[in-house]
Design a protein around this motif. Structure first.
Motif, PDB file in Angstrom:
ATOM      1  N   VAL A 143       8.016 -12.202  13.921  1.00 18.97           N
ATOM      2  CA  VAL A 143       7.991 -13.382  14.794  1.00 18.97           C
ATOM      3  C   VAL A 143       7.416 -14.586  14.044  1.00 18.97           C
ATOM      4  O   VAL A 143       7.916 -15.700  14.171  1.00 18.97           O
ATOM      5  N   LEU A 144       6.386 -14.352  13.265  1.00 21.70           N
ATOM      6  CA  LEU A 144       5.744 -15.472  12.562  1.00 21.70           C
ATOM      7  C   LEU A 144       6.518 -15.939  11.338  1.00 21.70           C
ATOM      8  O   LEU A 144       6.469 -17.115  10.984  1.00 21.70           O
ATOM      9  N   SER A 145       7.237 -15.054  10.679  1.00 18.91           N
ATOM     10  CA  SER A 145       7.835 -15.415   9.398  1.00 18.91           C
ATOM     11  C   SER A 145       9.284 -15.883   9.499  1.00 18.91           C
ATOM     12  O   SER A 145       9.737 -16.623   8.633  1.00 18.91           O
ATOM     13  N   ARG A 146      10.011 -15.477  10.503  1.00 20.24           N
ATOM     14  CA  ARG A 146      11.429 -15.813  10.598  1.00 20.24           C
ATOM     15  C   ARG A 146      11.635 -17.080  11.415  1.00 20.24           C
ATOM     16  O   ARG A 146      10.883 -17.363  12.331  1.00 20.24           O
ATOM     17  N   ARG A 147      12.660 -17.829  11.084  1.00 20.90           N
ATOM     18  CA  ARG A 147      12.957 -19.067  11.789  1.00 20.90           C
ATOM     19  C   ARG A 147      14.113 -18.920  12.772  1.00 20.90           C
ATOM     20  O   ARG A 147      14.330 -19.780  13.601  1.00 20.90           O
ATOM     21  N   THR A 148      14.844 -17.848  12.676  1.00 20.86           N
ATOM     22  CA  THR A 148      15.976 -17.638  13.564  1.00 20.86           C
ATOM     23  C   THR A 148      15.481 -17.053  14.884  1.00 20.86           C
ATOM     24  O   THR A 148      14.700 -16.098  14.902  1.00 20.86           O
ATOM     25  N   VAL A 149      15.955 -17.625  15.978  1.00 27.79           N
ATOM     26  CA  VAL A 149      15.498 -17.197  17.295  1.00 27.79           C
ATOM     27  C   VAL A 149      15.881 -15.747  17.560  1.00 27.79           C
ATOM     28  O   VAL A 149      15.095 -14.986  18.128  1.00 27.79           O
ATOM     29  N   LEU A 150      17.051 -15.356  17.130  1.00 25.27           N
ATOM     30  CA  LEU A 150      17.503 -13.990  17.384  1.00 25.27           C
ATOM     31  C   LEU A 150      16.615 -12.967  16.667  1.00 25.27           C
ATOM     32  O   LEU A 150      16.243 -11.941  17.246  1.00 25.27           O
ATOM     33  N   VAL A 151      16.236 -13.249  15.450  1.00 21.22           N
ATOM     34  CA  VAL A 151      15.374 -12.322  14.706  1.00 21.22           C
ATOM     35  C   VAL A 151      13.968 -12.326  15.308  1.00 21.22           C
ATOM     36  O   VAL A 151      13.324 -11.275  15.419  1.00 21.22           O
ATOM     37  N   GLN A 152      13.496 -13.496  15.733  1.00 18.90           N
ATOM     38  CA  GLN A 152      12.200 -13.544  16.404  1.00 18.90           C
ATOM     39  C   GLN A 152      12.238 -12.733  17.693  1.00 18.90           C
ATOM     40  O   GLN A 152      11.268 -12.044  18.037  1.00 18.90           O
ATOM     41  N   PHE A 153      13.337 -12.808  18.396  1.00 17.92           N
ATOM     42  CA  PHE A 153      13.509 -12.044  19.622  1.00 17.92           C
ATOM     43  C   PHE A 153      13.451 -10.541  19.341  1.00 17.92           C
ATOM     44  O   PHE A 153      12.841  -9.777  20.087  1.00 17.92           O
ATOM     45  N   MET A 154      14.071 -10.112  18.247  1.00 17.16           N
ATOM     46  CA  MET A 154      14.002  -8.699  17.880  1.00 17.16           C
ATOM     47  C   MET A 154      12.568  -8.298  17.520  1.00 17.16           C
ATOM     48  O   MET A 154      12.147  -7.176  17.793  1.00 17.16           O
ATOM     49  N   GLY A 155      11.808  -9.212  16.919  1.00 18.40           N
ATOM     50  CA  GLY A 155      10.404  -8.928  16.630  1.00 18.40           C
ATOM     51  C   GLY A 155       9.590  -8.741  17.896  1.00 18.40           C
ATOM     52  O   GLY A 155       8.723  -7.855  17.969  1.00 18.40           O
ATOM     53  N   VAL A 156       9.871  -9.556  18.900  1.00 18.33           N
ATOM     54  CA  VAL A 156       9.179  -9.414  20.181  1.00 18.33           C
ATOM     55  C   VAL A 156       9.531  -8.081  20.831  1.00 18.33           C
ATOM     56  O   VAL A 156       8.662  -7.391  21.389  1.00 18.33           O
ATOM     57  N   GLU A 157      10.787  -7.694  20.734  1.00 18.32           N
ATOM     58  CA  GLU A 157      11.201  -6.398  21.280  1.00 18.32           C
ATOM     59  C   GLU A 157      10.507  -5.249  20.539  1.00 18.32           C
ATOM     60  O   GLU A 157      10.140  -4.243  21.155  1.00 18.32           O
ATOM     61  N   LEU A 158      10.333  -5.398  19.240  1.00 19.20           N
ATOM     62  CA  LEU A 158       9.623  -4.370  18.469  1.00 19.20           C
ATOM     63  C   LEU A 158       8.173  -4.255  18.927  1.00 19.20           C
ATOM     64  O   LEU A 158       7.633  -3.148  19.070  1.00 19.20           O
ATOM     65  N   MET A 159       7.541  -5.398  19.202  1.00 23.03           N
ATOM     66  CA  MET A 159       6.161  -5.365  19.698  1.00 23.03           C
ATOM     67  C   MET A 159       6.099  -4.723  21.074  1.00 23.03           C
ATOM     68  O   MET A 159       5.169  -3.969  21.386  1.00 23.03           O
ATOM     69  N   LEU A 160       7.080  -4.994  21.920  1.00 24.04           N
ATOM     70  CA  LEU A 160       7.118  -4.383  23.249  1.00 24.04           C
ATOM     71  C   LEU A 160       7.283  -2.873  23.151  1.00 24.04           C
ATOM     72  O   LEU A 160       6.612  -2.114  23.864  1.00 24.04           O
ATOM     73  N   THR A 214      23.160 -23.867  16.014  1.00 15.53           N
ATOM     74  CA  THR A 214      22.217 -23.182  15.140  1.00 15.53           C
ATOM     75  C   THR A 214      21.217 -22.432  16.010  1.00 15.53           C
ATOM     76  O   THR A 214      21.019 -22.770  17.183  1.00 15.53           O
ATOM     77  N   THR A 215      20.603 -21.419  15.422  1.00 17.34           N
ATOM     78  CA  THR A 215      19.518 -20.722  16.106  1.00 17.34           C
ATOM     79  C   THR A 215      18.204 -20.909  15.371  1.00 17.34           C
ATOM     80  O   THR A 215      17.253 -20.178  15.603  1.00 17.34           O
ATOM     81  N   ASP A 216      18.147 -21.890  14.503  1.00 18.06           N
ATOM     82  CA  ASP A 216      16.932 -22.193  13.753  1.00 18.06           C
ATOM     83  C   ASP A 216      15.911 -22.831  14.698  1.00 18.06           C
ATOM     84  O   ASP A 216      16.212 -23.801  15.383  1.00 18.06           O
ATOM     85  N   THR A 217      14.710 -22.298  14.724  1.00 16.86           N
ATOM     86  CA  THR A 217      13.704 -22.805  15.661  1.00 16.86           C
ATOM     87  C   THR A 217      13.185 -24.183  15.273  1.00 16.86           C
ATOM     88  O   THR A 217      12.716 -24.918  16.133  1.00 16.86           O
ATOM     89  N   ASP A 218      13.264 -24.535  14.008  1.00 11.10           N
ATOM     90  CA  ASP A 218      12.806 -25.863  13.603  1.00 11.10           C
ATOM     91  C   ASP A 218      13.726 -26.956  14.140  1.00 11.10           C
ATOM     92  O   ASP A 218      13.284 -28.057  14.435  1.00 11.10           O
ATOM     93  N   ARG A 219      15.001 -26.647  14.254  1.00 14.20           N
ATOM     94  CA  ARG A 219      15.958 -27.627  14.756  1.00 14.20           C
ATOM     95  C   ARG A 219      16.096 -27.580  16.271  1.00 14.20           C
ATOM     96  O   ARG A 219      16.747 -28.439  16.853  1.00 14.20           O
ATOM     97  N   ALA A 220      15.526 -26.583  16.895  1.00 14.28           N
ATOM     98  CA  ALA A 220      15.624 -26.445  18.342  1.00 14.28           C
ATOM     99  C   ALA A 220      14.247 -26.568  18.981  1.00 14.28           C
ATOM    100  O   ALA A 220      13.856 -25.794  19.842  1.00 14.28           O
ATOM    101  N   ASP A 221      13.489 -27.571  18.582  1.00 17.44           N
ATOM    102  CA  ASP A 221      12.128 -27.698  19.081  1.00 17.44           C
ATOM    103  C   ASP A 221      12.037 -28.506  20.375  1.00 17.44           C
ATOM    104  O   ASP A 221      11.035 -28.482  21.056  1.00 17.44           O
TER     105      ASP A 221
END
Length: 106
Positions: free
Chosen positions: A27-44, A95-102
């Protein structure tokens, strides 16, 4: 070391901790929302493993198992909503980049 691999409570908690840490770093290292979402699912799922391990340590507590099933149902709903948000974001921003979708405004 062998007790950790034989299904002890410490082994399950260690696996849950490792999965949670991996998900947190994703979640902290990736900028793509989809990959961050998978990180959250892993934590869950790490939290679910810990919940089931503690329920098992209490002698197979049924309440823990029922609570686990409830969490899985809520996680499935959360995944559907989250993926719909990612698809909507991609359609509007291309795009799914979190920097561009702020900004929340489309």
């Amino acid at each position: 070391m062998t007790t950790l691999l034989q299904g002890s409570l410490q082994g399950y908690v260690l696996v849950a901790l490792l999965l949670f840490v991996i998900g947190f770093f994703i979640v902290l290292s990736r900028r793509t929302v989809l990959v961050q979402f998978m990180g959250v699912e892993l934590m869950l799922n790490a939290a679910n493993i810990a919940l089931l391990a503690f329920a098992r340590a209490r002698g197979g507590d049924v309440q823990g198992t029922v609570f686990y099933l409830f969490i899985i149902a809520v996680a499935a709903c959360e995944a559907a909503v989250g993926l719909a948000l990612v698809v909507g974001l991609f359609r509007h921003r291309t795009t799914t980049d979190t920097d561009r979708a702020d900004a929340l405004k489309l």
